[in-house]
Design an enzyme around this catalytic site. Sequence first.
Site, mmCIF file in Angstrom:
data_model
loop_
_atom_site.group_PDB
_atom_site.id
_atom_site.type_symbol
_atom_site.label_atom_id
_atom_site.label_comp_id
_atom_site.label_asym_id
_atom_site.label_seq_id
_atom_site.Cartn_x
_atom_site.Cartn_y
_atom_site.Cartn_z
ATOM 1 N N SER A 36 0.843 -1.183 0.000
ATOM 2 C CA SER A 36 0.000 0.000 0.000
ATOM 3 C C SER A 36 0.881 1.238 0.000
ATOM 4 C CB SER A 36 -0.909 0.006 1.232
ATOM 5 O OG SER A 36 -1.807 1.093 1.214
ATOM 6 N N ARG A 37 0.380 2.299 -0.636
ATOM 7 C CA ARG A 37 1.151 3.537 -0.645
ATOM 8 C C ARG A 37 1.158 4.202 0.719
ATOM 9 N NH1 ARG A 37 -1.129 7.118 -5.432
ATOM 10 N NH2 ARG A 37 -3.084 6.424 -4.472
ATOM 11 N N LYS A 90 -15.193 -4.990 -4.891
ATOM 12 C CA LYS A 90 -16.180 -4.435 -5.824
ATOM 13 C C LYS A 90 -15.989 -2.918 -5.967
ATOM 14 C CE LYS A 90 -18.883 -1.885 -3.185
ATOM 15 N NZ LYS A 90 -19.322 -0.508 -3.445
ATOM 16 N N ASP A 168 -21.100 3.610 -6.745
ATOM 17 C CA ASP A 168 -20.251 2.805 -5.862
ATOM 18 C C ASP A 168 -21.111 2.058 -4.845
ATOM 19 O OD1 ASP A 168 -17.409 2.147 -4.762
ATOM 20 O OD2 ASP A 168 -18.494 2.921 -3.017
#
Length: 308
Positions: A36-37, A90, A168
């Site tokens: 992860s950043r 998702k 979303d």
Amino acid sequence: MPTINLAIVGVGKIVRDQHLPAVAGNADYRLVAAASRNGRVEGIDNFGSIEQMLSAVPSIQAVSLCMPPQYRHAAAVQALEAGKHVFLEKPPGATLSEVEDLAALAADRHVSLFASWHSRYAPAVEAAREFLSGTRIRAMRVAWKEDVRQWHPNQAWIWQPGGLGVFDPGINALSIVTRILPRPVFATAATLEFPENRDAPIAASITFTDAAGLDLSAEFDWRQTGRQSWDIVAQTEAGEMVLSEGGAKLSVDGRLLHAEPEQEYPMLYGRFAEIIRAGHSDVDLAPLRHVADAFMLGRRKVVEAFHD
């Protein structure tokens, strides 16, 4: 069966709230790395990119990709090319074409790909599917209305192209609808409301039908305050069916028939282990296809600016 060495990419809120507890409670998995950043997972190796992680930890067998959908295809290609099974949070991608590309690549590499529609695993969804299979549906209304400031505070990616905006959460409703209805539906009209300062819609209304002329409409809105609404109501010959609280409760004519504690992500990871061991994929694009159709058919309406 041997445990599956799992890695997670994109350590954000959904990972901390859902993925990590689900994996910790499932003996099928051993979490071995994360990339992860910005985020980190304590107790395992952490990396700044999926490239670094895959190179440094060859024992990884499966990867859960939980970054925003605009960046998921490139990461999935790397994982699949490396022979890893892939779990897609998702929506599975920013476009239909890229997810179809991933499905073909997974088949070519003989690894499993999972498009994880978590709302399909809500407690009462299968009971609703069974109820509707035994009666004639006259009409269905979907209301998925929530406060974006509560659920997605300061998340810029959802307002960018490919972030889907109100779809979303709305795609969760579509994932349930496409699971519980006995036949496929298709959109006939849509209106998408775009804040004047955003590139993704804040609200949408869509009408659908099927080969038998079903009357189906859906309303998605991110401006809801107070009580949040995640409801699907069907008028049927066997009575009024209400699937409420995002699929958690099922009632018919006001009588509660099904309500159990939510176990969506534990069930998702159970399904992922199942398809890995069976040697196949589970990639249903119907919910994402309906979103794409809404954008194709939709009348664009510009509304007042939205500010976090």
